[in-house]
Design a protein around this motif. Structure first.
Motif, mmCIF file in Angstrom:
data_model
loop_
_atom_site.group_PDB
_atom_site.id
_atom_site.type_symbol
_atom_site.label_atom_id
_atom_site.label_comp_id
_atom_site.label_asym_id
_atom_site.label_seq_id
_atom_site.Cartn_x
_atom_site.Cartn_y
_atom_site.Cartn_z
ATOM 1 N N LYS A 1 -18.346 -0.789 -7.148
ATOM 2 C CA LYS A 1 -17.196 -0.587 -6.262
ATOM 3 C C LYS A 1 -16.458 0.698 -6.625
ATOM 4 O O LYS A 1 -16.052 1.466 -5.754
ATOM 5 C CB LYS A 1 -16.260 -1.789 -6.369
ATOM 6 C CG LYS A 1 -15.116 -1.758 -5.408
ATOM 7 C CD LYS A 1 -14.294 -3.026 -5.495
ATOM 8 C CE LYS A 1 -13.114 -2.970 -4.548
ATOM 9 N NZ LYS A 1 -12.296 -4.173 -4.610
ATOM 10 N N ARG A 2 -16.329 0.953 -7.928
ATOM 11 C CA ARG A 2 -15.659 2.178 -8.395
ATOM 12 C C ARG A 2 -16.442 3.413 -7.952
ATOM 13 O O ARG A 2 -15.862 4.394 -7.466
ATOM 14 C CB ARG A 2 -15.535 2.135 -9.921
ATOM 15 C CG ARG A 2 -14.871 3.341 -10.524
ATOM 16 C CD ARG A 2 -14.780 3.182 -12.057
ATOM 17 N NE ARG A 2 -14.358 4.397 -12.667
ATOM 18 C CZ ARG A 2 -15.178 5.403 -13.010
ATOM 19 N NH1 ARG A 2 -16.464 5.298 -12.799
ATOM 20 N NH2 ARG A 2 -14.696 6.501 -13.558
ATOM 21 N N SER B 1 -16.441 7.995 -1.813
ATOM 22 C CA SER B 1 -15.619 8.071 -0.605
ATOM 23 C C SER B 1 -14.520 9.115 -0.767
ATOM 24 O O SER B 1 -14.232 9.883 0.157
ATOM 25 C CB SER B 1 -15.023 6.696 -0.315
ATOM 26 O OG SER B 1 -14.125 6.762 0.748
ATOM 27 N N ASN B 2 -13.907 9.154 -1.944
ATOM 28 C CA ASN B 2 -12.859 10.150 -2.209
ATOM 29 C C ASN B 2 -13.430 11.559 -2.187
ATOM 30 O O ASN B 2 -12.799 12.487 -1.668
ATOM 31 C CB ASN B 2 -12.188 9.873 -3.552
ATOM 32 C CG ASN B 2 -11.278 8.673 -3.502
ATOM 33 O OD1 ASN B 2 -10.981 8.148 -2.434
ATOM 34 N ND2 ASN B 2 -10.845 8.209 -4.664
ATOM 35 N N ARG B 3 -14.631 11.727 -2.754
ATOM 36 C CA ARG B 3 -15.259 13.055 -2.744
ATOM 37 C C ARG B 3 -15.537 13.507 -1.315
ATOM 38 O O ARG B 3 -15.313 14.660 -0.952
ATOM 39 C CB ARG B 3 -16.568 13.025 -3.533
ATOM 40 C CG ARG B 3 -16.375 12.955 -5.025
ATOM 41 C CD ARG B 3 -17.721 13.050 -5.759
ATOM 42 N NE ARG B 3 -17.542 12.686 -7.144
ATOM 43 C CZ ARG B 3 -18.037 11.582 -7.707
ATOM 44 N NH1 ARG B 3 -18.778 10.746 -6.999
ATOM 45 N NH2 ARG B 3 -17.811 11.326 -8.977
ATOM 46 N N LYS B 4 -16.037 12.576 -0.507
ATOM 47 C CA LYS B 4 -16.327 12.890 0.900
ATOM 48 C C LYS B 4 -15.042 13.284 1.634
ATOM 49 O O LYS B 4 -15.019 14.264 2.382
ATOM 50 C CB LYS B 4 -16.971 11.680 1.566
ATOM 51 C CG LYS B 4 -17.377 11.911 2.989
ATOM 52 C CD LYS B 4 -18.046 10.675 3.581
ATOM 53 C CE LYS B 4 -18.390 10.879 5.026
ATOM 54 N NZ LYS B 4 -18.959 9.669 5.634
ATOM 55 N N ALA B 5 -13.963 12.536 1.403
ATOM 56 C CA ALA B 5 -12.681 12.846 2.045
ATOM 57 C C ALA B 5 -12.163 14.210 1.580
ATOM 58 O O ALA B 5 -11.619 14.984 2.379
ATOM 59 C CB ALA B 5 -11.661 11.754 1.741
#
Length: 155
Positions: A66-67, A73-77
């Motif tokens: 999950k981490r 997801s944060n990198r993609k954003a």
């Protein structure tokens, strides 16, 4: 099995649960607690502290997965945010170029109009300050054009 109020009180006494309705919200809580008791749910302190059965404890691997998903997801954003910022900066740079050119053209036009105005004032003064209105609008434009042409030749 249908439970009566006396059965609920007996269950309540055996589990050491105090249910008092001092406000309307407490009355709702009391009703829910009674329904839970009637349904046979264990409402002791240990049962209340445990997570609901639908939420089981996660293993270390599940938490790590999950981490990692959250980090990706944060990198993609962040990549998307940098891309949008780059596009915005490029648009602003194009706007700066456009408005710089437009400003230069307007300055040049303003200088030409100031020169025409200066020439027109000189023409009026050379005629002794007398203002003779031209017979037609086209004659007025022609005289201004002549004045502008002569001022261009002077420069």
């Amino acid at each position: 099995m249908q439970l009566t109020m006396s059965d609920l009180e007996e269950i309540n006494n055996t589990n050491n649960i105090k249910i008092e309705a001092s406000t309307e919200t407490d009355a709702v809580a009391k009703r829910k607690a009674e329904e839970n008791l009637a349904a046979g749910y264990d409402v002791s302190a240990a049962a209340a502290a445990a997570p609901p059965p639908s939420k089981k404890a996660k293993t270390g691997e599940e938490e790590e997965a999950k981490r990692q998903a959250r980090l990706e997801s944060n990198r993609k954003a962040a990549r998307e945010s940098r891309r949008r910022k780059k596009v915005l900066v490029e648009e602003l740079q194009r706007s700066v170029i456009f408005f710089t050119r437009a400003n230069a053209q307007l300055k040049q036009k303003n200088e030409g109009l100031e020169a025409m105005l200066f020439a027109a004032r000189g023409h009026i003064e050379s005629n002794g300050g007398a203002r003779r209105p031209p017979a037609t609008a086209s004659a007025a434009l022609a005289s201004l054009h002549d004045i502008g042409s002569s001022s261009d030749a002077v420069e």
